[in-house]
Enzyme design. Structure first.
Site, PDB file in Angstrom:
ATOM      1  CG  PHE A 118      -2.346  -0.190   0.993  1.00 30.03           C
ATOM      2  CD1 PHE A 118      -2.810  -1.206   0.179  1.00 30.03           C
ATOM      3  CD2 PHE A 118      -3.282   0.664   1.582  1.00 30.03           C
ATOM      4  CE1 PHE A 118      -4.167  -1.370  -0.045  1.00 30.03           C
ATOM      5  CE2 PHE A 118      -4.649   0.507   1.362  1.00 30.03           C
ATOM      6  CZ  PHE A 118      -5.089  -0.504   0.546  1.00 30.03           C
ATOM      7  CD  GLN A 231      -6.073   9.916   3.162  1.00 27.32           C
ATOM      8  OE1 GLN A 231      -6.750   8.935   3.454  1.00 27.32           O
ATOM      9  NE2 GLN A 231      -4.773   9.975   3.391  1.00 27.32           N
ATOM     10  CG  HIS A 233      -8.634   7.466  -2.069  1.00 28.53           C
ATOM     11  ND1 HIS A 233      -8.273   6.999  -3.313  1.00 28.53           N
ATOM     12  CD2 HIS A 233      -8.329   6.475  -1.196  1.00 28.53           C
ATOM     13  CE1 HIS A 233      -7.781   5.774  -3.187  1.00 28.53           C
ATOM     14  NE2 HIS A 233      -7.801   5.432  -1.926  1.00 28.53           N
ATOM     15  CG  LEU A 243     -12.041   4.098  -2.357  1.00 32.41           C
ATOM     16  CD1 LEU A 243     -11.288   5.394  -2.198  1.00 32.41           C
ATOM     17  CD2 LEU A 243     -11.879   3.232  -1.133  1.00 32.41           C
ATOM     18  CD  GLU A 246      -2.973   3.669  -0.976  1.00 28.71           C
ATOM     19  OE1 GLU A 246      -3.651   4.674  -0.698  1.00 28.71           O
ATOM     20  OE2 GLU A 246      -1.966   3.339  -0.347  1.00 28.71           O
ATOM     21  NE  ARG A 277      -5.130   6.231   0.579  1.00 28.47           N
ATOM     22  CZ  ARG A 277      -5.982   5.542   1.304  1.00 28.47           C
ATOM     23  NH1 ARG A 277      -6.699   6.133   2.232  1.00 28.47           N
ATOM     24  NH2 ARG A 277      -6.127   4.253   1.107  1.00 28.47           N
ATOM     25  CG  HIS A 342     -10.799   8.327   1.357  1.00 29.65           C
ATOM     26  ND1 HIS A 342     -11.839   7.459   1.059  1.00 29.65           N
ATOM     27  CD2 HIS A 342      -9.842   7.559   1.944  1.00 29.65           C
ATOM     28  CE1 HIS A 342     -11.510   6.230   1.434  1.00 29.65           C
ATOM     29  NE2 HIS A 342     -10.313   6.266   1.985  1.00 29.65           N
ATOM     30  NE  ARG A 377      -7.029   7.048   6.600  1.00 30.97           N
ATOM     31  CZ  ARG A 377      -7.350   6.006   5.828  1.00 30.97           C
ATOM     32  NH1 ARG A 377      -6.826   4.820   6.043  1.00 30.97           N
ATOM     33  NH2 ARG A 377      -8.192   6.160   4.817  1.00 30.97           N
TER      34      ARG A 377
END
Ligand code: FAD
Length: 564
Positions: A118, A231, A233, A243, A246, A277, A342, A377
């Site tokens: 990730f 955040q 995304h 979404l 990721e 991100r 996000h 994050r």
């Protein structure tokens, strides 16, 4: 009037995990949730949950310490390092506990939990169940909740937290199927109400993720921490903002502009698509602004080279979403994507045991800010946060209620009267303003002026607009008067609080004169460790929010330039 020792608001992963822990420690705990727990947004999590298990061939050298370092670097050095280390140290135990409770993680051929790469992680560290990880985890914890006979008040919306003299006494809530408004007494409340995504008009969050819980805690006197860090995304399906995990890039997906280039080489030459991100979202936004997007709006996420077998096995849900909502089959065509809101990095400020400075008020999960995510994050760290800090809040609340006396029902009774009166006022309506329009305008101004790139002038415009919306909210049209599933009424009721939270985000962003993680200012383009290595804390006042600051805890890692 209902009475318990601990009330958990929220039936997502954080709330369920907290309730299980409190129950197992002998406390009378109940959960209240706006929707049935299994419909909480946690169930929409796709890509996975991070844990330094070292199961992947390339991940043998992974460790909780390395996980902590990646998290701190990902946070642009704003996360509290002691809290991050506590989280990554607790992690393997929490994940194996989920496994032993029956969570169906995907597996390696040797039977161990499979792990995928990730963004921002040095090793493949993200445990997953296909692309439905949150769904599996939520069902696992719900089973454990039911097995223990924990009382769940499903479809109860909390309208206020009853606090007097810095002491929690309980809650007022509305039962949606009957319209009944009731008081709940308890000396302790754990907020686990999730993020505030829907304050923005374009968000991957469920419609219920409005931030109402954060607003309730704020109005009750809790401090909101680091709310300016929002955040975005990078890969949300155009045009619905659903979404696209990721995990799609973790499995090897490419981001491509209208010239057919993998443009991440210009922004993060080493990590490429797996940069954190904030960086990938800014890169996409820059490609769009400089005319290298398709139809001037989106870029492509190309999975075709992964082949049908991998897509069907590891990303089947993504394929369904792309086919149903954009009419493209990722096996044969690239997916149109763009960034959308996000995740809420900030939230109700707590220590690493979920405790707020208000006696009896606790928070865990996305609505809380410990802080372990700092300014950005890492993907996969949020599901982790829910189970780690849910458990910890359960431990601390149990100790707390054993040492502290009962709540005062008279105070809950009077708060009940106030909530009822407010509902009646809204039903009667004094003006002609449409609350739906006010909400829509709030989302749009936040998206346009307090989004990925920010500037003082725009943020000041946003704040002025939010003030105007507050004033218009005092003159709304009469509403339909029935209280059963009257969403118009509930959404109008919560809107005042949401405008306050939006204002905290905008003010916090204006106050913080630097660029760090997700907070990227065109008028202050660099990170300023000298003046801004600190958390913002917003205090509720009837006028504008007042800010104070708290230091960032640094244990092992001095701030360094963040390169990927
Ligand atoms: C589409 C999507 C995919 C994601 N994928 C990942 C991923 O792969 N990995 C990862 O780590 N993170 C992921 N995240 C983030 C992660 O899923 C969330 O941060 C996390 O699940 C939040 O859990 P929670 O328990 O804090 O809140 P939620 O699951 O949002 O639950 C909130 C609960 O609060 C209740 N509630 C709210 N307001 C009230 C009220 N006023 N009264 C009563 N009840 C109330 C709701 O009913 C709900 O039960 C994803 C998020 C989204 C949106």
């Amino acid at each position: 009037m209902f009475s318990h020792q601990v009330l958990v608001v929220g039936g997502g992963l954080a709330g369920l995990r907290a309730a299980i822990e409190a129950h197992d420690r002998g406390v009378d705990v109940a959960i209240l949730s706006l929707v049935h727990p299994l419909r909480s947004h946690s169930g929409a999590a796709q890509g996975g949950v991070n844990a330094a298990l070292g199961n992947a061939e390339e991940g043998k050298d992974d460790s909780p310490e390395r996980h902590a370092y990646d998290t701190v670097k990902g946070s642009d050095f704003l996360a509290d390092q002691d809290a991050v280390e506590e989280m990554t140290n607790d992690t393997p135990e929490r994940i194996y506990e989920m496994e032993h409770w029956g969570c169906p993680f995907s597996r390696n051929p040797d039977g161990t939990i499979a792990q995928r790469p990730f963004g921002g992680g040095a090793f493949p560290r993200t445990c997953y169940g296909s692309d439905k990880t949150g769904h599996y985890m939520l069902h696992t914890l719900y089973e454990q909740t039911i097995k223990r006979g924990i009382r769940v008040y499903a479809e109860w919306t909390v309208l206020s937290i009853v606090v007097q003299d810095d002491l929690v006494n309980g809650l007022v809530a509305l039962h949606m199927p009957t319209g009944q408004v009731e008081g709940f007494t308890a000396p302790a409340v754990i907020m686990a109400t999730g993020g505030a995504g829907r304050i923005y008009s374009q968000s991957t969050n469920a419609i219920i993720n409005t931030g109402s819980g954060i607003a309730l805690a704020y109005m009750a006197g809790a401090l909101l921490k680091d709310m300016e860090f929002v955040q975005f995304h990078p890969t949300c399906l155009y045009p619905t903002n659903i979404l696209i995990t990721e995990g799609a890039r973790g499995e090897g997906g490419y981001l491509v502009n209208n010239r057919g280039e993998r443009f991440m080489k210009d922004y993060a030459p080493t990590a490429m698509e797996l940069a954190p991100r904030d960086i990938v979202s800014r890169s996409i936004r820059t490609e769009i602004a400089q005319g290298r997007a398709f139809e001037d709006v989106y870029v492509h996420l190309d999975l075709r080279h992964l082949g049908q077998e991998i897509i069907l096995e590891r990303l089947p849900g993504i394929r369904d979403i792309a086919m149903h909502f954009a009419g493209v089959d990722p096996v044969k065509q690239p997916i149109p994507v763009l960034p959308a809101q996000h995740y809420t990095m900030g939230g109700i400020g707590t220590d690493s045991w979920g405790q707020t400075p208000l006696n009896g008020l606790f928070a865990a999960g996305e609505c809380a800010c410990v802080s372990v995510h700092g300014a950005n994050r890492l993907g996969g760290n949020s599901l982790l946060e829910t189970v780690v800090f849910g458990q910890r809040a359960g431990v601390r609340v149990s100790e707390w209620v054993k040492g502290n006396g009962a709540a005062n029902p008279a105070r809950v009774e009077s708060a009940l009267g106030a909530s009822n009166q407010r509902l009646e006022e809204l039903i009667a309506g004094k003006g002609e303003e449409d609350p739906c329009l006010i909400r829509q305008e709030m989302g749009e101004v936040m998206m346009e002026k307090v989004g990925i790139f920010r500037h003082r002038d725009e943020m000041e415009e946003a704040i002025a607009k939010l003030r105007e919306l507050q004033q218009r909210l005092a003159h709304t049209r009469p509403l339909y008067g029935g209280k059963r599933f009257n969403l118009d009424l509930l959404r109008t009721y919560e809107l005042g609080g949401l405008l306050l939270v939006a204002e905290v985000i905008a003010h916090g962003a204006l106050v913080r004169e630097e660029s760090r993680g997700s907070h990227s200012r065109r008028d202050f383009e660099t990170r300023d460790d000298q003046d801004w290595m600190k958390h913002t804390l917003a205090h509720f006042t009837p006028e504008v929010p007042r800010f104070s600051f708290s230091p960032v805890s640094i244990t092992k890692w001095q701030p360094e330039a963040r390169k990927y």
